[in-house]
Write a protein that holds these residues in place. Structure first.
Motif, PDB file in Angstrom:
ATOM      1  N   ASP A  82       7.921  13.521  83.671  1.00 26.63           N
ATOM      2  CA  ASP A  82       7.426  12.488  84.590  1.00 26.63           C
ATOM      3  C   ASP A  82       6.006  12.069  84.202  1.00 26.63           C
ATOM      4  N   GLU A  83       5.805  11.801  82.958  1.00 28.46           N
ATOM      5  CA  GLU A  83       4.482  11.508  82.402  1.00 28.46           C
ATOM      6  C   GLU A  83       4.191  10.017  82.444  1.00 28.46           C
ATOM      7  N   TRP A  84       3.062   9.668  83.017  1.00 31.72           N
ATOM      8  CA  TRP A  84       2.672   8.267  83.024  1.00 31.72           C
ATOM      9  C   TRP A  84       2.290   7.834  81.607  1.00 31.72           C
ATOM     10  N   GLY A  85       2.648   6.633  81.279  1.00 29.27           N
ATOM     11  CA  GLY A  85       2.211   6.058  80.016  1.00 29.27           C
ATOM     12  C   GLY A  85       0.868   5.403  80.215  1.00 29.27           C
ATOM     13  N   GLU A  86       0.518   4.580  79.245  1.00 30.88           N
ATOM     14  CA  GLU A  86      -0.746   3.877  79.361  1.00 30.88           C
ATOM     15  C   GLU A  86      -0.580   2.746  80.368  1.00 30.88           C
ATOM     16  N   LEU A  87      -1.460   2.722  81.343  1.00 35.23           N
ATOM     17  CA  LEU A  87      -1.343   1.699  82.379  1.00 35.23           C
ATOM     18  C   LEU A  87      -2.490   0.712  82.237  1.00 35.23           C
ATOM     19  N   PRO A  88      -2.298  -0.493  82.728  1.00 33.59           N
ATOM     20  CA  PRO A  88      -3.412  -1.431  82.735  1.00 33.59           C
ATOM     21  C   PRO A  88      -4.564  -0.873  83.567  1.00 33.59           C
ATOM     22  N   GLU A  89      -5.772  -1.241  83.192  1.00 30.30           N
ATOM     23  CA  GLU A  89      -6.957  -0.776  83.917  1.00 30.30           C
ATOM     24  C   GLU A  89      -6.900  -1.198  85.378  1.00 30.30           C
TER      25      GLU A  89
ATOM     26  N   GLY B 206      -3.174   0.298  88.619  1.00 26.55           N
ATOM     27  CA  GLY B 206      -2.420  -0.248  87.496  1.00 26.55           C
ATOM     28  C   GLY B 206      -0.970   0.197  87.467  1.00 26.55           C
ATOM     29  N   ARG B 207      -0.519   0.803  88.559  1.00 22.11           N
ATOM     30  CA  ARG B 207       0.850   1.329  88.556  1.00 22.11           C
ATOM     31  C   ARG B 207       1.875   0.259  88.919  1.00 22.11           C
ATOM     32  N   PRO B 208       2.883   0.084  88.093  1.00 18.48           N
ATOM     33  CA  PRO B 208       3.932  -0.874  88.430  1.00 18.48           C
ATOM     34  C   PRO B 208       4.860  -0.320  89.513  1.00 18.48           C
ATOM     35  N   LEU B 209       5.741  -1.162  89.987  1.00 16.61           N
ATOM     36  CA  LEU B 209       6.689  -0.759  91.027  1.00 16.61           C
ATOM     37  C   LEU B 209       7.828   0.022  90.371  1.00 16.61           C
ATOM     38  N   VAL B 210       7.847   1.328  90.527  1.00 14.15           N
ATOM     39  CA  VAL B 210       8.889   2.137  89.899  1.00 14.15           C
ATOM     40  C   VAL B 210       9.633   3.013  90.912  1.00 14.15           C
TER      41      VAL B 210
ATOM     42  N   MET C  41      11.962   6.573  73.170  1.00 12.17           N
ATOM     43  CA  MET C  41      11.322   7.374  74.201  1.00 12.17           C
ATOM     44  C   MET C  41      10.368   6.465  74.993  1.00 12.17           C
ATOM     45  N   VAL C  42      10.399   6.576  76.285  1.00 14.77           N
ATOM     46  CA  VAL C  42       9.485   5.755  77.092  1.00 14.77           C
ATOM     47  C   VAL C  42       8.681   6.654  78.026  1.00 14.77           C
ATOM     48  N   LYS C  43       7.549   6.114  78.440  1.00 16.44           N
ATOM     49  CA  LYS C  43       6.714   6.830  79.393  1.00 16.44           C
ATOM     50  C   LYS C  43       6.865   6.177  80.766  1.00 16.44           C
TER      51      LYS C  43
ATOM     52  N   ALA D 227      10.587 -19.015  85.156  1.00 16.90           N
ATOM     53  CA  ALA D 227       9.585 -19.215  86.199  1.00 16.90           C
ATOM     54  C   ALA D 227       9.727 -18.174  87.301  1.00 16.90           C
ATOM     55  N   VAL D 228      10.978 -17.877  87.688  1.00 19.49           N
ATOM     56  CA  VAL D 228      11.209 -16.925  88.764  1.00 19.49           C
ATOM     57  C   VAL D 228      11.912 -15.716  88.176  1.00 19.49           C
ATOM     58  N   SER D 229      11.188 -14.628  88.066  1.00 22.45           N
ATOM     59  CA  SER D 229      11.762 -13.430  87.464  1.00 22.45           C
ATOM     60  C   SER D 229      10.802 -12.273  87.703  1.00 22.45           C
ATOM     61  N   ALA D 230      11.236 -11.058  87.414  1.00 22.16           N
ATOM     62  CA  ALA D 230      10.343  -9.908  87.563  1.00 22.16           C
ATOM     63  C   ALA D 230      10.660  -8.910  86.470  1.00 22.16           C
ATOM     64  N   SER D 231       9.601  -8.256  85.977  1.00 24.87           N
ATOM     65  CA  SER D 231       9.838  -7.298  84.902  1.00 24.87           C
ATOM     66  C   SER D 231      10.219  -5.937  85.489  1.00 24.87           C
ATOM     67  N   GLN D 232      10.754  -5.080  84.600  1.00 25.62           N
ATOM     68  CA  GLN D 232      11.159  -3.739  85.029  1.00 25.62           C
ATOM     69  C   GLN D 232      10.371  -2.723  84.211  1.00 25.62           C
ATOM     70  N   HIS D 233      10.116  -1.581  84.858  1.00 30.37           N
ATOM     71  CA  HIS D 233       9.353  -0.530  84.206  1.00 30.37           C
ATOM     72  C   HIS D 233      10.112   0.782  84.282  1.00 30.37           C
ATOM     73  N   ALA D 234       9.783   1.666  83.360  1.00 28.55           N
ATOM     74  CA  ALA D 234      10.450   2.967  83.373  1.00 28.55           C
ATOM     75  C   ALA D 234       9.984   3.754  84.593  1.00 28.55           C
ATOM     76  N   PRO D 235      10.919   4.195  85.450  1.00 30.62           N
ATOM     77  CA  PRO D 235      10.528   4.925  86.658  1.00 30.62           C
ATOM     78  C   PRO D 235      10.066   6.339  86.353  1.00 30.62           C
ATOM     79  N   THR D 236      10.339   6.825  85.176  1.00 27.34           N
ATOM     80  CA  THR D 236       9.851   8.141  84.781  1.00 27.34           C
ATOM     81  C   THR D 236       9.850   8.183  83.253  1.00 27.34           C
TER      82      THR D 236
END
Ligand code: SF4
Ligand code: SF4
Lengths: 358, 503
Positions: free
Chosen positions: B107-114, B282-286, B54-56, B67-76
């Motif tokens: 559509d619950e946000w998880g814990e985000l960076p400050e 603190g919201r990532p690009l989703v 389960m992800v938030k 060196a050149v890359s980008a992470s992915q986040h759960a959009p919901t």
């Protein structure tokens, strides 16, 4: 669901221009001058015009069929009609029919299809047709007539016209010299330009087109209107017409200032012969002129200078067609030396030096 | 401000009116989201979640690697159905590792960076780190990881952050809408980026066919002296980085250099907004705004889309097709890529999805080139498409390369204007691909050659050493030359670095 056709790469948008549309606009631009001159030179001109254009289309169809290319689709691009049209406009209006037919064969079969068809030819087909005819049949190609407007007194009727075009009977009384030819003949008899100029039509007649000359070249105003129309439609740009007429005018004016008895004026060179027709409709032929604007400037200057040289120093009074053909042969080389500079590189193709902002 | 002319370019039929007045609407959450691990230029991200987990919303599900890359986040928020291969949104139709997420509807946000409390007091590293952690990539289409571009300030002296709001591609209006609806977020993001880059000046370029956006952005920027909003002429491809920089500075970026070498870094307006979200909340690009348009679509829209929604979902949200689309394009019509199917997901670089009818595309069978020269006149890179294509047709790739085909960025202008409909861009793409393959082959061969040479040298050295040892043993042991072995060592060390360099 999957999409049936993932085809070639983009773009997925295209402009509305097409070869057919381009050619059609050129024909449209030629129409006023043509109609006026057909009226001016009457039925024989109309017959020759029809024969020449018809022959070009027929030869094109034949060549396409022989080469196994689609005939109907390719004919629809109107390029053969345009070649025939321009060829007809460069012929003496009362020339016999076979001049038009032979010219068409040389223009279409030899100058165009022997090189691989539309877009592949090095030389302007219409000018090849005209020039080969001029060299092979110098007499038939230099019988000029004074204007005999349709239905005017003394103008040949349709019946007489058939005798002229298909029987080759141009009544002697009707022939006249072209202005360029007249000056040349007189010069060879030792009569200076200052004197012979008196017999050429005045500037007004020259501009309006009321003079002897090739079938489509005499009405400067209407040709100019057609040329401006093409510029407005962005079919041609100013580069070739301006550089060609400019260089012709300047060199003629220069020599005229030095020796007015030997050389006609810049204005005279501009308004006589095929200068206008050549500048707007013949030298601007896409296929046989350089592709870049700077190349077109060089090309135009070349045509202008060569036209003047041939008119003054060669055996022929008119040199536009020769000049165009000579410059046609240089087009590939001009193209090679006038490539635009690539973005971020110098002319040699090396990266530009890093420049800091001022 | 004085603008400088750019060479060439065209004025295509823009058709932006289809969507320019359509306010951004959110896509209802689809049944599943398909999140590819590589949505960007560079290396794919490394997956962090497993089937059934389960992800938030906003939780990192794949971490950038290399060196050149980008992470992915759960959009919901939801459950990971599986991690598997799915067709990528690329004309090749090749499959790509993809995380499939079933939304739970909350559509619950998880814990985000400050949030970074005062970004203008924070140092560049903190901001770049946040941008990298938030998986932000260039949203104008190129999808280059933004944090790397924000790092340029460390290596080069920069003076201008250029925000690209030109949106010169026809049909696309997503940047236009974002500028009109969220001007303050963009301005704030831009100021943060400028701070990280160390550029004193921010220039926002907007094409003159977006008067509302120009007005709204100008108003939003008016309180900041360092920000200038500059209307630029409507001329495709004005939005190309190098051309935009030329329009502003009058300087051509030299070949093989970056605009940053001139002191200018270019970012898209939507990227600035994403930076604002990442730093302030603190919201990532989703999610991103996608223009879904084209004559084949019943109801074109600007849609706020979670990353990973399928194109089919967007099309359905737009009421489906009203006519048979001749092509469905990812991006704008000039530089976009044809989509292999509607089952591909929207990714971070997807600015538009266009369902175009045959009439809109207006492609016709190619006929012979009539040497009209239009393509030469309009090429914004100063190339001669007519000559390059003639070489490529004769399979003379070297000839085409000499004429600069590798400098062509496939803007499509030449194909657009060609009256003979010669598929020029198609030729150039083919040539560039083939030349790249050749180059790769060549460097591979060279590498093999170097490796072989290294081996020969090693063997020679070994026999040499053996012989020396033998010779030394024979008379007396004190004549053994010690000088040999260090030199051979250093040779091998050098060869080894060569090997690495070639790898
Ligand atoms: S635009 Fe087309 S027809 Fe014109 S020169 Fe270029 S390739 Fe040839
Ligand atoms: S696609 Fe390439 S060659 Fe054609 S106009 Fe654009 S940059 Fe020039």
């Amino acid at each position: 669901m999957s999409i049936a056709t993932v085809k070639k790469s983009g773009p997925f948008a295209h402009g509305t221009s097409s070869v057919q549309k381009t050619m059609f606009l050129v024909l449209l631009a030629l129409t006023p001058a043509t109609v006026f001159n057909l009226y001016l030179f009457g039925w024989p001109a109309i017959l020759l015009f029809a024969v020449t254009v018809g022959a070009c289309v027929a030869v094109e169809a034949g060549c396409l069929a022989l080469a196994g290319k689609p005939v109907k689709v390719t004919l629809a691009d109107c390029s053969a009609i345009l070649t025939g049209w321009l060829l007809a406009m460069s012929l003496p209006p009362w020339a016999p029919w076979w001049i038009g037919v032979l010219g068409a064969i040389f223009a279409i079969a030899l100058a165009k299809h022997a090189f691989g068809g539309l877009g592949q030819n090095v030389f302007n087909p219409a000018m090849v047709g005209r020039t080969v005819m001029l060299i092979s049949f110098p007499v038939a190609m230099t019988i000029w007539v004074a204007p005999h407007p349709l239905f005017s007194a003394g103008a040949p009727g349709l019946f007489e016209a058939f005798a002229i075009t298909f029987g080759g009977n141009v009544p002697d009384t009707m022939s006249a010299a072209s202005a360029l030819g007249h000056i040349k003949t007189e010069l060879s008899r030792g009569i200076p330009v200052t004197q012979s100029m008196a017999q050429v039509p005045d500037l007004m007649d020259m501009t309006l087109g009321y003079r002897a000359g090739s079938m489509g070249e005499t009405s400067l105003l209407l040709i100019l209107a057609g040329g401006l129309f093409l510029m407005a439609k962005r079919i041609i740009s100013w580069h070739i017409p301006v550089s060609m007429m400019g260089s012709l005018f300047l060199i003629a004016a220069l020599f005229h200032a030095i020796d007015p008895a030997r050389f006609t004026s810049g204005t005279f060179h501009l308004v006589s012969g095929a200068t206008f027709l050549g500048a707007f409709f013949i030298a601007t032929d896409y296929v046989t002129s350089p592709v870049s604007k700077s190349g077109q400037l060089i090309f135009g200057i070349g045509v202008g200078l060569l036209t003047w040289s041939i008119r003054n120093f060669a055996g022929y009074p008119e040199g536009m067609a020769f000049a165009v053909l000579l410059m046609n042969s240089l087009s590939p080389i001009i193209d090679q030396y006038t490539r635009p500079r690539a973005f971020g590189r110098n002319r040699k193709g090396e990266p530009l030096p890093l420049e800091k902002k001022p | 401000m004085k603008l400088f002319p750019i060479r060439g370019g065209i004025h295509p039929d823009y058709r932006k009116e289809l969507t320019s007045e359509k306010a951004i609407v959110a896509l209802p959450l689809p049944a599943a989201l398909y999140i590819p691990l590589q949505q960007h230029i560079g290396a794919p991200a490394e997956v962090l979640v497993a089937e059934g987990e389960m992800v938030k919303k906003g939780q990192m599900i794949a971490r950038n690697q290399g060196a050149v890359s980008a992470s992915q986040h759960a959009p919901t928020s939801g459950r990971i159905r599986t991690v598997t291969e799915v067709t990528a949104p690329h004309p090749s139709g090749l499959p790509q590792t993809t995380v499939i997420l079933e939304p739970d509807g909350k559509d619950e946000w998880g814990e985000l960076p400050e949030p970074i409390a005062d970004p203008f007091a924070a140092d560049a590293h903190a901001i770049n780190g946040r941008v990298a952690r938030s998986g932000i990539v260039g949203m104008g289409g190129a999808a280059f990881p933004s944090a790397i571009k924000l790092n340029l300030g460390e290596q080069k002296k920069l003076d201008t952050l250029l925000l690209n709001g030109a949106e010169c591609e026809p049909y696309l209006t997503c940047d236009d809408r974002v500028m009109r609806e969220y001007p303050d977020e963009i301005i704030d993001g831009a100021r943060i980026m400028a701070h990280a880059l160390g550029t004193p000046r921010i220039v926002i370029c907007i094409e003159q066919n977006k008067p509302q956006a120009i007005e709204i952005m100008t108003r939003a920027a008016s309180t900041f002296a360092a920000i200038e909003v500059i209307p630029v002429p409507v001329q495709y491809p004005m939005g190309s980085e190098r051309h935009l920089v030329q329009a502003i500075t009058g300087i051509e970026t030299p070949a093989r250099k970056l605009t940053a070498d001139l002191g200018v870094v270019v970012h898209n307006v939507s990227t600035a907004r994403a930076v604002h979200h990442a730093v302030r909340f603190g919201r990532p690009l989703v999610a991103r705004v996608v223009t879904v348009s084209g004559g084949a679509l019943r109801e074109p829209k600007n849609i706020l889309t979670p990353i990973g929604a399928r194109v089919a979902d967007l099309v359905e949200f737009c009421g489906g097709f009203s006519a048979r689309p001749e092509s469905v394009v990812n991006g704008g019509p000039m530089m976009g890529q044809p989509l292999p199917s509607l089952d591909v997901p929207v990714v971070k670089g997807t600015s538009g999805i266009l369902a175009l009818t045959a009439e809109e595309i207006n492609d016709r069978p190619a006929s012979a080139c009539i040497r009209c020269g239009s393509c030469v006149t309009i090429c914004p890179c100063g190339l001669s498409p007519v000559e390059m294509s003639a070489f490529i047709r004769k399979d003379n790739l070297e000839g085409a390369a000499k004429l600069g085909v590798m400098d062509c960025f496939s803007c499509g202008s030449c194909s657009y204007v060609c009256p003979s409909h010669v598929p020029l861009v198609h030729y150039f793409n083919y040539a560039k691909g083939a030349l790249n393959d050749l180059e790769r082959e060549r460097s591979k061969n060279e590498r093999i050659k170097t490796l072989a040479e290294v081996r020969i040298i090693r063997i020679e050295k070994a026999t040499e050493a053996k012989r020396a040892a033998l010779a030394a043993r024979k008379p007396a042991s004190d004549t053994a030359s010690p000088g040999n072995s260090p030199s051979s060592n250093s040779d091998e060390a050098k060869a080894a670095t060569d090997e690495k360099a070639n790898a």
